[in-house]
Scaffold this active site. Structure first.
Site, short mmCIF file in Angstrom:
data_model
loop_
_atom_site.label_atom_id
_atom_site.label_comp_id
_atom_site.label_asym_id
_atom_site.label_seq_id
_atom_site.Cartn_x
_atom_site.Cartn_y
_atom_site.Cartn_z
N LYS A 45 9.65 1.55 -0.81
CA LYS A 45 10.45 0.33 -0.60
C LYS A 45 9.60 -0.90 -0.93
O LYS A 45 8.38 -0.80 -1.07
CB LYS A 45 10.93 0.27 0.86
CG LYS A 45 9.82 0.26 1.90
CD LYS A 45 10.38 0.42 3.31
CE LYS A 45 9.27 0.49 4.34
NZ LYS A 45 9.79 0.78 5.69
N ARG A 152 16.25 -0.15 16.61
CA ARG A 152 16.55 -0.86 15.37
C ARG A 152 17.85 -0.32 14.81
O ARG A 152 18.89 -0.95 14.95
CB ARG A 152 15.37 -0.67 14.39
CG ARG A 152 15.39 -1.57 13.19
CD ARG A 152 14.09 -1.55 12.43
NE ARG A 152 13.78 -0.26 11.79
CZ ARG A 152 12.70 -0.04 11.04
NH1 ARG A 152 11.83 -1.00 10.83
NH2 ARG A 152 12.49 1.14 10.49
N HIS A 182 12.41 7.16 13.91
CA HIS A 182 11.28 6.34 13.44
C HIS A 182 10.50 5.86 14.66
O HIS A 182 11.08 5.30 15.58
CB HIS A 182 11.82 5.16 12.62
CG HIS A 182 10.75 4.32 12.00
ND1 HIS A 182 9.82 4.82 11.11
CD2 HIS A 182 10.46 3.00 12.14
CE1 HIS A 182 9.02 3.84 10.73
NE2 HIS A 182 9.37 2.73 11.33
N ARG A 239 7.39 10.81 6.17
CA ARG A 239 7.67 9.67 5.29
C ARG A 239 6.43 8.79 5.23
O ARG A 239 6.17 8.00 6.15
CB ARG A 239 8.87 8.88 5.82
CG ARG A 239 10.13 9.73 6.05
CD ARG A 239 11.28 8.88 6.55
NE ARG A 239 10.96 8.14 7.75
CZ ARG A 239 11.17 8.55 8.99
NH1 ARG A 239 11.75 9.71 9.22
NH2 ARG A 239 10.83 7.79 10.02
N TYR A 284 -6.56 -30.51 -1.14
CA TYR A 284 -5.60 -31.29 -0.37
C TYR A 284 -6.11 -31.57 1.04
O TYR A 284 -6.63 -30.67 1.71
CB TYR A 284 -4.27 -30.53 -0.24
CG TYR A 284 -3.47 -30.43 -1.51
CD1 TYR A 284 -3.06 -31.57 -2.20
CD2 TYR A 284 -3.10 -29.19 -2.01
CE1 TYR A 284 -2.29 -31.47 -3.36
CE2 TYR A 284 -2.34 -29.08 -3.17
CZ TYR A 284 -1.94 -30.23 -3.84
OH TYR A 284 -1.19 -30.11 -4.97
N CYS A 331 -4.36 -24.01 -2.72
CA CYS A 331 -3.19 -24.68 -3.28
C CYS A 331 -2.18 -23.63 -3.76
O CYS A 331 -2.43 -22.43 -3.66
CB CYS A 331 -3.59 -25.56 -4.46
SG CYS A 331 -5.02 -26.60 -4.16
N MET A 332 -1.08 -24.09 -4.31
CA MET A 332 -0.06 -23.14 -4.74
C MET A 332 -0.56 -22.23 -5.87
O MET A 332 -0.26 -21.03 -5.89
CB MET A 332 1.20 -23.89 -5.20
CG MET A 332 2.37 -22.96 -5.47
SD MET A 332 3.83 -23.79 -6.07
CE MET A 332 4.42 -24.62 -4.61
N ASP A 333 -1.34 -22.79 -6.80
CA ASP A 333 -1.72 -22.03 -8.00
C ASP A 333 -3.23 -21.96 -8.24
O ASP A 333 -3.66 -21.37 -9.23
CB ASP A 333 -1.07 -22.65 -9.23
CG ASP A 333 0.28 -23.23 -8.92
OD1 ASP A 333 1.20 -22.43 -8.68
OD2 ASP A 333 0.40 -24.48 -8.86
C1 PLP Z 1 8.87 1.71 6.25
C2 PLP Z 1 9.25 2.99 6.87
C3 PLP Z 1 8.38 4.10 6.81
C4 PLP Z 1 6.98 4.00 6.26
O1 PLP Z 1 6.15 3.31 7.18
P1 PLP Z 1 4.57 3.30 6.99
O2 PLP Z 1 4.04 2.74 8.26
O3 PLP Z 1 4.29 2.39 5.84
O4 PLP Z 1 4.17 4.69 6.70
C5 PLP Z 1 8.84 5.31 7.29
N1 PLP Z 1 10.08 5.42 7.85
C6 PLP Z 1 10.91 4.38 7.97
C7 PLP Z 1 12.25 4.57 8.58
C8 PLP Z 1 10.53 3.12 7.49
O5 PLP Z 1 11.35 2.09 7.62
#
Ligand code: PLP
Length: 391
Positions: A45, A152, A182, A239, A284, A331-333
């Site tokens: 993601k 969540r 999770h 995951r 700045y 700064c920004m850049d």
């Molecule tokens: C982002 C996410 C993960 C991965 O989390 P990490 O801490 O980067 O391993 C796994 N499961 C769910 C549901 C997530 O939202």
């Protein structure tokens, strides 16, 4: 996923190097932690935590240890499919009904936890069957999200949750492929909360497995933290997010258990060097004033390139293998650094903002600490104008 805003003229201005051998090393390390029966899903993601999902997925397609991908949004999932990803893609968050038709057609696995989602998928699949766009018997494969403490998304691991699972199992056009939770606190030294969340989950899964059609579900819970800290949570699949990219989820986990190498470095160039006398304000607001004769170099990257502005006056970068402090405000850049003690610095020198140069290293943990930001944010917030260079 065209994240690069690039005609190719700014390649030396600031760039993010993505080291695929480090990625392979991390996958190897993670795999060694897992029983052979546990699958590894790569969480890609947020553009693979800023590393470039297209390139990362292209590489992972041929890595046997990786079963599939997980993303947060429908657009991310479709971009992976467009990039040629053939392995299963799972969607971890809520998705809006506008995306359901394409989710079904691209065989993406959405997370489900709302009853309206089930009825909406039933209708979408039925109309795709009618129009002939979807082969008969083809369904949408979903994973049921269970909330065991994160609060969540997900159904509750109680009678209401069980009713939802029954409804999902009975919904035409929907195949329940998996069930997951999770962890909210698997990255802590004291794992009692994570263990409690896990036992809530496994007790619920036992009840689900007793249901007609619930026997064969793919059960998963672990994020990076739990991969390191909680081996009983490995179950059928894990995951892995941040550990893929070589960062530890927190400094409370035991790093010896999982050797990792950072995948991303952020580099820029020195574009100007000058001598300043004592009493000159730099950048700045004049927050830094020279107290002696100094050599100051200008680096052509800024907070709009992912260099946190809160590193102003606090952070360091590497030039010629040595540490150079950031002077005054970022700064920004652009920003300025003190190279008084690195006298051979010249225009065109490479500046390492994150990463290794010789024996020295600026880690994301270091800049997280100095900038007061969370280390996950650094790779994720490197914007599209910074080209990713895959090595
Ligand atoms: C982002 C996410 C993960 C991965 O989390 P990490 O801490 O980067 O391993 C796994 N499961 C769910 C549901 C997530 O939202």
């Amino acid at each position: 996923m065209d994240t690069e805003l690039s005609y190719g003229y700014d390649r030396r201005r600031v760039w993010a190097e993505v080291d695929l051998t480090a990625l392979d090393f991390n996958i190897d390390s993670i795999t060694k932690c897992l029983p052979a029966s546990t699958r590894l899903t790569a969480v890609v993601k947020a553009d693979a935590y800023g590393h470039g999902a297209r390139e990362i997925a292209k590489h992972l397609e041929s890595v046997n240890a990786v079963y599939g991908y997980a993303v947060a949004t429908a657009d991310e999932a479709f971009a992976l499919c467009d990039a040629g990803a053939k392995k299963p893609v799972m969607l971890l968050g809520y998705t809006f009904p506008e995306s359901f038709e394409r989710i079904v057609l691209e065989k993406i696995r959405p997370a489900v936890f709302r009853e309206d989602t089930l009825t909406q998928y039933e209708a979408v699949v039925s109309s795709l069957h009618k129009s002939g766009d979807l082969v008969e018997n083809e369904t949408v494969r979903v994973h049921i999200a269970v909330d065991c403490g994160m609060r969540r998304i997900g159904v509750q691991p109680d009678e209401t949750g069980l009713q939802f699972v029954k409804k999902a199992l009975a919904t035409k056009g929907v195949t329940v492929e998996g069930i997951f939770t999770h962890f909210s606190r698997a990255d802590e030294k004291d794992l009692s909360c994570a263990e409690e969340e896990l036992s809530r989950f496994t007790r619920f899964v036992e009840q689900v497995r007793a249901l007609d059609g619930g026997e064969e579900l793919m059960v998963h819970a672990s994020n990076s933290a739990a991969i390191v800290t909680l081996s009983k949570a490995h179950l059928d699949m894990v995951r892995a997010g941040i550990v893929l990219y070589g960062l530890y989820p927190s400094d409370e986990v035991d790093r010896d258990k999982l050797p990792l190498k950072p995948v991303l470095s952020l580099k820029s160039s020195v574009v100007y060097v000058k001598e300043l006398v004592a009493g000159c304000a730099v950048s700045y607001g004049g927050t830094f004033v020279t107290d002696q004769k100094m050599r100051v170099a200008t680096v052509c990257a800024g907070y709009a390139d992912g260099v946190a502005r809160t590193l102003s006056g606090k952070g360091e970068v590497l030039v010629r293998g040595k540490r150079a402090p950031i002077l005054g405000r970022v700064c920004m850049d652009q920003f300025m650094i003190d190279v008084t003690d690195i006298p051979d610095v010249t225009m065109g020198d490479t500046v390492t903002i994150i990463g290794r140069d010789g024996a020295e290293e600026i880690s994301m943990d270091e800049i997280a600490l100095k900038s007061g930001r969370f280390h996950y944010e650094f790779p994720c917030l490197i914007p599209p104008r910074v080209p990713r260079v895959v090595k």
